[in-house]
Design a protein around this motif. Structure first.
Motif, PDB file in Angstrom:
ATOM      1  N   ARG A  37       0.778  10.018   4.188  1.00 56.94           N
ATOM      2  CA  ARG A  37       0.439  10.371   5.513  1.00 56.94           C
ATOM      3  C   ARG A  37       2.174  10.768   6.339  1.00 56.94           C
ATOM      4  NH1 ARG A  37      -2.366   5.389   7.876  1.00 56.94           N
ATOM      5  NH2 ARG A  37      -0.054   3.812   8.368  1.00 56.94           N
ATOM      6  N   GLN A  38       2.121  12.311   7.186  1.00 60.62           N
ATOM      7  CA  GLN A  38       3.804  11.670   8.077  1.00 60.62           C
ATOM      8  C   GLN A  38       3.453  11.778   9.555  1.00 60.62           C
ATOM      9  OE1 GLN A  38       6.081  15.091   6.385  1.00 60.62           O
ATOM     10  NE2 GLN A  38       7.471  14.005   7.187  1.00 60.62           N
ATOM     11  N   ARG A  44       7.161  10.655   5.791  1.00 59.13           N
ATOM     12  CA  ARG A  44       6.438  10.783   4.894  1.00 59.13           C
ATOM     13  C   ARG A  44       5.893   9.139   4.640  1.00 59.13           C
ATOM     14  NH1 ARG A  44       5.587  15.469   0.506  1.00 59.13           N
ATOM     15  NH2 ARG A  44       7.107  13.708  -0.613  1.00 59.13           N
ATOM     16  N   TYR A  94      -2.388  13.549   3.172  1.00 59.96           N
ATOM     17  CA  TYR A  94      -1.899  14.645   2.272  1.00 59.96           C
ATOM     18  C   TYR A  94      -2.447  13.424   0.746  1.00 59.96           C
ATOM     19  CZ  TYR A  94       1.617  16.979   4.850  1.00 59.96           C
ATOM     20  OH  TYR A  94       2.342  18.063   6.025  1.00 59.96           O
ATOM     21  N   SER A 105       6.725   8.102  -2.951  1.00 58.12           N
ATOM     22  CA  SER A 105       6.105   9.562  -3.392  1.00 58.12           C
ATOM     23  C   SER A 105       7.712  10.803  -3.994  1.00 58.12           C
ATOM     24  CB  SER A 105       6.788  10.401  -1.343  1.00 58.12           C
ATOM     25  OG  SER A 105       7.483  10.213  -0.894  1.00 58.12           O
ATOM     26  N   GLY A 114      -2.024  19.348   3.994  1.00 53.84           N
ATOM     27  CA  GLY A 114      -2.385  18.679   4.206  1.00 53.84           C
ATOM     28  C   GLY A 114      -3.350  18.218   5.339  1.00 53.84           C
TER      29      GLY A 114
END
Length: 121
Positions: A37-38, A44, A94, A105, A114
């Motif tokens: 997630r961001q 992120r 995402y 990541s 996303g």
């Protein structure tokens, strides 16, 4: 591998959402899968990851006990059940394939678009 995430939305704090990620290709079970997630203005971060067979899972400390990752290799899907949501869970989420089950990541080669999760207080 092509990935399609869905299931985001607007929910009140304390509520639940279930994200889904559909993957193309016949090698799905060979891929570790991750959710990231961001949030606006932030980097992120990993949320959770699962091994190809589903036997190994990883969770960020911030979501342990609230989120559950799972996968259905027959359907080429991975899920993220999110319970007891908090405003700080608000982010674009995402799904990704092909990386480390510990969730680095940079190790993930394939990314979906996303899906926005917004948790109101």
């Amino acid at each position: 591998v092509q990935l399609q995430a869905s299931g985001g939305g607007l929910v009140q704090a304390g509520g639940s959402l279930k994200l889904s990620c559909a993957a193309s290709g016949r090698a799905f079970r060979s891929y570790n899968m991750g959710w990231f997630r961001q949030a606006p203005g932030k980097e992120r971060e990993v949320v959770s990851a699962i091994s190809g067979g589903g036997g190994i899972t990883y969770y960020a400390d911030s979501v342990k006990g609230r989120f559950t990752i799972s996968r259905d290799n027959a359907e080429n899907k991975v899920y993220l059940q999110m319970n007891s949501l908090k405003p700080e869970d608000t982010a674009v989420y995402y799904c990704a394939a092909g990386g480390a089950v510990t969730g680095e990541s940079g190790s993930y080669a394939y990314w979906g678009q996303g899906t926005q999760v917004t948790v109101s207080s």
